[in-house]
Design a protein around this motif. Sequence first.
Motif, PDB file in Angstrom:
ATOM      1  N   ALA A 109       0.764  -1.135   0.007  1.00  0.00           N
ATOM      2  CA  ALA A 109       0.050  -0.047   0.030  1.00  0.00           C
ATOM      3  C   ALA A 109       0.987   1.272  -0.290  1.00  0.00           C
ATOM      4  N   SER A 110       0.151   2.362  -0.467  1.00  0.00           N
ATOM      5  CA  SER A 110       0.979   3.789  -0.361  1.00  0.00           C
ATOM      6  C   SER A 110       1.628   3.917   0.926  1.00  0.00           C
ATOM      7  N   GLY A 111       2.812   4.365   0.983  1.00  0.00           N
ATOM      8  CA  GLY A 111       3.621   4.743   2.013  1.00  0.00           C
ATOM      9  C   GLY A 111       4.438   3.510   2.630  1.00  0.00           C
ATOM     10  N   LEU A 112       4.421   2.431   2.337  1.00  0.00           N
ATOM     11  CA  LEU A 112       4.814   1.066   2.686  1.00  0.00           C
ATOM     12  C   LEU A 112       5.807   0.531   1.676  1.00  0.00           C
ATOM     13  N   ASN A 113       6.647  -0.600   2.526  1.00  0.00           N
ATOM     14  CA  ASN A 113       7.616  -1.186   1.440  1.00  0.00           C
ATOM     15  C   ASN A 113       7.319  -2.720   2.001  1.00  0.00           C
ATOM     16  N   GLN A 114       7.995  -3.512   0.858  1.00  0.00           N
ATOM     17  CA  GLN A 114       7.848  -5.081   1.199  1.00  0.00           C
ATOM     18  C   GLN A 114       9.057  -5.632   0.538  1.00  0.00           C
ATOM     19  N   ALA A 115       9.553  -6.580   1.066  1.00  0.00           N
ATOM     20  CA  ALA A 115      10.730  -7.157   0.540  1.00  0.00           C
ATOM     21  C   ALA A 115      10.532  -8.602   0.437  1.00  0.00           C
ATOM     22  N   VAL A 116      10.857  -9.250  -0.758  1.00  0.00           N
ATOM     23  CA  VAL A 116      10.991 -11.062  -0.679  1.00  0.00           C
ATOM     24  C   VAL A 116      12.428 -11.217  -1.008  1.00  0.00           C
ATOM     25  N   ILE A 117      12.796 -12.131  -0.023  1.00  0.00           N
ATOM     26  CA  ILE A 117      14.084 -12.308   0.120  1.00  0.00           C
ATOM     27  C   ILE A 117      14.070 -13.920  -0.130  1.00  0.00           C
ATOM     28  N   PHE A 118      15.028 -14.303  -1.077  1.00  0.00           N
ATOM     29  CA  PHE A 118      15.415 -15.999  -1.136  1.00  0.00           C
ATOM     30  C   PHE A 118      16.377 -16.507  -0.632  1.00  0.00           C
ATOM     31  N   SER A 125      11.196 -18.553  -0.141  1.00  0.00           N
ATOM     32  CA  SER A 125      10.951 -17.323   0.588  1.00  0.00           C
ATOM     33  C   SER A 125      11.461 -17.470   1.975  1.00  0.00           C
ATOM     34  N   SER A 126      12.044 -16.366   2.612  1.00  0.00           N
ATOM     35  CA  SER A 126      12.425 -16.328   3.871  1.00  0.00           C
ATOM     36  C   SER A 126      11.294 -15.951   4.816  1.00  0.00           C
ATOM     37  N   SER A 127       9.923 -15.634   4.151  1.00  0.00           N
ATOM     38  CA  SER A 127       8.761 -15.171   4.755  1.00  0.00           C
ATOM     39  C   SER A 127       7.991 -16.477   5.222  1.00  0.00           C
TER      40      SER A 127
END
Length: 156
Positions: A109-118, A125-127
């Motif tokens: 969403a606006s104002g946010l960040n998200q990372a996908v880490i392998f 994925s580390s999530s």
Amino acid sequence: MFRSPRGFTLIEILLVMAILVALGSIAIAPFIGSRTAIESEEEINHVRSLLRSAQGKAIALEDNSQWGVRFSNPAGNPATYELFAGAAYPGTVKEKVYLSPRFKFTSPASGLNQAVIFLKRSGKSSSGGSITITIQPNGAGTPVRSVVVTSEGTIQ
């Protein structure tokens, strides 16, 4: 002796032009929507490509590191996604891509960040769960395109 007029009157010419404009707009309308759909598909395919690149680099142990992609959706600024090496962002940023100004992220969403880490070697994925990245054309509700990364590393 009476001669019949040659040529067309202004009313006849305007009527024909109006008919041609109406037919032209009917013929072109479907192509406008398909152009946006094609562009949004190209944009999400580029996101998938960068995710697959990060995953491949993690599996190949490139730089002996985990690899990831960070999606940034700052309010009022252009959205970006960045390929990086490391267990967390910023690590070492290798590539930064600006999302086309015709599109916006709706997830994150606006104002946010998200990372996908392998993870190294496995490419998982580390999530703990699935991560969804979604784009949408500015000023329009459709077409919305998404890419999902599962905890097993599947990129859909």
